[in-house]
Design an enzyme around this catalytic site. Sequence first.
Site, PDB file in Angstrom:
ATOM      1  N   GLU A  51      25.979  13.267   9.660  1.00 41.07           N
ATOM      2  CA  GLU A  51      27.139  13.462  10.537  1.00 41.07           C
ATOM      3  C   GLU A  51      28.311  12.637  10.014  1.00 41.07           C
ATOM      4  O   GLU A  51      28.163  11.712   9.209  1.00 41.07           O
ATOM      5  CB  GLU A  51      26.843  13.076  11.983  1.00 41.07           C
ATOM      6  CG  GLU A  51      27.984  13.461  12.919  1.00 41.07           C
ATOM      7  CD  GLU A  51      27.614  13.482  14.390  1.00 41.07           C
ATOM      8  OE1 GLU A  51      28.300  14.179  15.149  1.00 41.07           O
ATOM      9  OE2 GLU A  51      26.634  12.818  14.771  1.00 41.07           O
ATOM     10  N   TYR A  63      28.387   5.923  23.634  1.00 42.03           N
ATOM     11  CA  TYR A  63      29.096   4.734  23.145  1.00 42.03           C
ATOM     12  C   TYR A  63      29.022   3.647  24.204  1.00 42.03           C
ATOM     13  O   TYR A  63      30.034   3.181  24.706  1.00 42.03           O
ATOM     14  CB  TYR A  63      30.550   5.079  22.796  1.00 42.03           C
ATOM     15  CG  TYR A  63      30.695   5.881  21.528  1.00 42.03           C
ATOM     16  CD1 TYR A  63      30.627   5.271  20.279  1.00 42.03           C
ATOM     17  CD2 TYR A  63      30.880   7.259  21.575  1.00 42.03           C
ATOM     18  CE1 TYR A  63      30.751   6.004  19.107  1.00 42.03           C
ATOM     19  CE2 TYR A  63      30.997   8.009  20.409  1.00 42.03           C
ATOM     20  CZ  TYR A  63      30.934   7.374  19.177  1.00 42.03           C
ATOM     21  OH  TYR A  63      31.046   8.103  18.017  1.00 42.03           O
ATOM     22  N   ASP A 121      35.718  13.223  18.253  1.00 38.04           N
ATOM     23  CA  ASP A 121      34.995  12.020  17.835  1.00 38.04           C
ATOM     24  C   ASP A 121      34.290  12.162  16.495  1.00 38.04           C
ATOM     25  O   ASP A 121      34.446  11.327  15.609  1.00 38.04           O
ATOM     26  CB  ASP A 121      33.972  11.642  18.904  1.00 38.04           C
ATOM     27  CG  ASP A 121      33.125  10.457  18.504  1.00 38.04           C
ATOM     28  OD1 ASP A 121      33.699   9.385  18.252  1.00 38.04           O
ATOM     29  OD2 ASP A 121      31.890  10.614  18.413  1.00 38.04           O
ATOM     30  N   ASP A 180      31.382  16.761  16.893  1.00 40.68           N
ATOM     31  CA  ASP A 180      31.493  17.402  18.197  1.00 40.68           C
ATOM     32  C   ASP A 180      32.957  17.447  18.616  1.00 40.68           C
ATOM     33  O   ASP A 180      33.855  17.215  17.810  1.00 40.68           O
ATOM     34  CB  ASP A 180      30.632  16.654  19.223  1.00 40.68           C
ATOM     35  CG  ASP A 180      31.022  15.175  19.313  1.00 40.68           C
ATOM     36  OD1 ASP A 180      31.947  14.747  18.602  1.00 40.68           O
ATOM     37  OD2 ASP A 180      30.399  14.439  20.110  1.00 40.68           O
TER      38      ASP A 180
END
Length: 772
Positions: free
Chosen positions: A749, A545, A391, A394
């Site tokens: 990120e 999510y 994703d 991670d």
Amino acid sequence: DDPTTTDATYLHQGDKQEVAMRTTTALGVLAFIFSIKVNSAVDLIKNGNGWQQGAEYITPFRVQITANEDKPASYWKMIVKFNKPVTAITKWTTNTAKANTDGTRWKLFDQYNTAYHNDQIISFDIHVTSAESGVTGTVWWKNGPAESDSQTTTQSTTQGTTQSTTQGTTQSTTQGTTQGTTQSTTQGTTQSTTQGTTQSTTQGSSVTCNDWQNVVLGNTWDGGLEAYVRISNHYNFNNGYSIHLTSNKDIYAFEQWDGGATCTKDGNTVRMHYNSANYEHKFLVRFDASIDKNSIRICATVNANELANGGSCDGSSSGGGSGGSTGGASCSGSDDKPTADDYLTVIEMSIKFYEAQRSGKLPANNRIAWRGDSALEDKDGSHDLTGGWYDAGDHVKFGFPMAWSTTTLIWSMLEFKDGYGDQWGWALNEVKWPLDYFLKCHVIENGKTQKFYGQVGNGGLDHGYMGPPEKMTMNRPIYSIGPGKCGSDLAAETASALAAGYLLFKDTDESYANTLLENAKALYEFADTCRGVYSSSISDASIYYNSWSGFADELKWGAAWLYKATNDASYKSKALGCTAKEEYSWDEKCPGVTALLAEEDSTQKATLMQFADAWVGKSKTPCGLVWLRAWGPCRYSANAAFIALFASKYADSTTDASKYHDWAEGQISYMMGFGSKMSFVVGFDHTGGNNYPDRPHHRGSSSTYDQNGFTFENDASKPNPNILYGALVGGPDQSDNFQNDRMDYIQNEVACDYNAGFQGAVAGLRKTKLGL
């Protein structure tokens, strides 16, 4: 609270529950599974001594509960007896209560408000804090109806303060903070609840608040926290309510992920008012300095009159820092825009980013030298689930955002093929990788969906591991939807990706394209008939999510793509009706529907123009970024730029067409380092330097490995050992400040959904730059 004493009569003799507990460190996770009977004890297992914080020792544990049967909403309880006094237990989803005065016995309890299914995994973390090292413990598990004592507990506090509850009420708490902190009051004050209310002291004034049910503080860091909130719905909040959050430091930004609230920010206090009885919210709080997590207080009240001059609660920070941070930098001041070659370079890099996200057995033409085969045991029995994309930074394979990213990338290829130039072949490989994975995930019989695997890996287990995917050893649970476990949003979004894939491959690989379309139709039928949000069936996904917008937009989105693929008017009728929304993202699809249908439907076209005009009219940071939210602002503006190019295409006047195009170009230029303080694309600097994030929050990029193990780069002053070319990072704050910190997953990120709309917009802008 201890089965060996007489005060444990609520424990049911012979009850048995399978529990997986894991001790986590920065180096990995050790896993083991055992069964617990409540009339026997099992030792807690820890991996080393955890870490030391000041004079205290913190040991982290991962607890994973596997349901042994289908269960309705129920309470669970765990009793832990320690060999030494424990001062705090902090956690992800639990309440805690110290069951004796010296801290050697603790009770952990919570309520799951949704039913869960046989073999469904429910997991949470605990961090044990003690003044002494070498803490060990013994655990008993209890699962069953709530007992009265779960409503009359004394909350652990620090700094000599006390909290109590009376008349059966529950104390409002905040949970899930890291580094061994606990909920506390300050300055020696006392907090109590009486007849269902909690007294909260804020800046010298009293506010009467109702208590919370399941307040969860998620990821925390020096400078901010995230929180998921579920308010007890037995209070009369049908006409609206206010939320109050305070801390010991001023709050400069408060982001509501689900929107819809009036908000006032005043120093260290945020107050929000919601006009309807929606009891679930997720939000992000950011501070200008490190905070005392013990000081965070939150509660709710029906009183809306305290909310004066409601408006945005977003703010800005002074930022700053070294090694690529932008606190002291200034805007470049240049009016230059990217060239066609600049755009092509970024497209090539963006495709390589997706190659770096690949899971499974890598192909012979793998171009990412530091990547190898990984997660080859992603299987459900003999059912192969290898492949797909990790994703973000991670290694979880979240199907919902992966499907949206795939749909958006394919859409950009269909619309802006000429913009891809000599990268077209690599782009086809890029999107075929997840399409092949979705076909593996879909169990179809006689044209009907029997099961769809929507997630591989558990967020909590995965995030406890700081290393490359090639060296993962943690358990990777598998989650699915199917008849009786609905997931309309996940199924319809995946149907969109498969239908779009059909359009992309139908002229070059007819057999493959027809397989994609067959699966798309079956998944959409399942989505439309078994209606419900997927995050109710895949509980772990709700933490990361959650489908905040519901499933109606995905049903329209899937119908729109199937209409494009089949020309079946019945699909078009299901696609109509989307209204203007603020964002196009993995969660919100309506702007995509309007852009996809704008050419042939005047109502959809008008809604598309409303979306574009709203973004063009938004305020910008000093250097020019339209900043929507703190978490991934570049992603939101890139997605809006992608949609704005469709508005430019279908605009009624050349003036409007230029307005939308130029706005989109300005946003993408900012992200590429034209006019802004830096490039936000890893590996790209049009000046030939390295003024880009070289420490993105990405485990694989941050690690090196060989046959003997791996090394994670812990030196904050050093760049990642592997360059994650093409990754778009989250982005700056509202003053264009950016921290190039690999542990900052808010600004730094990367994610598959960040690059999707961005790559599409870059391809569209290159196409127009070439005059095509």
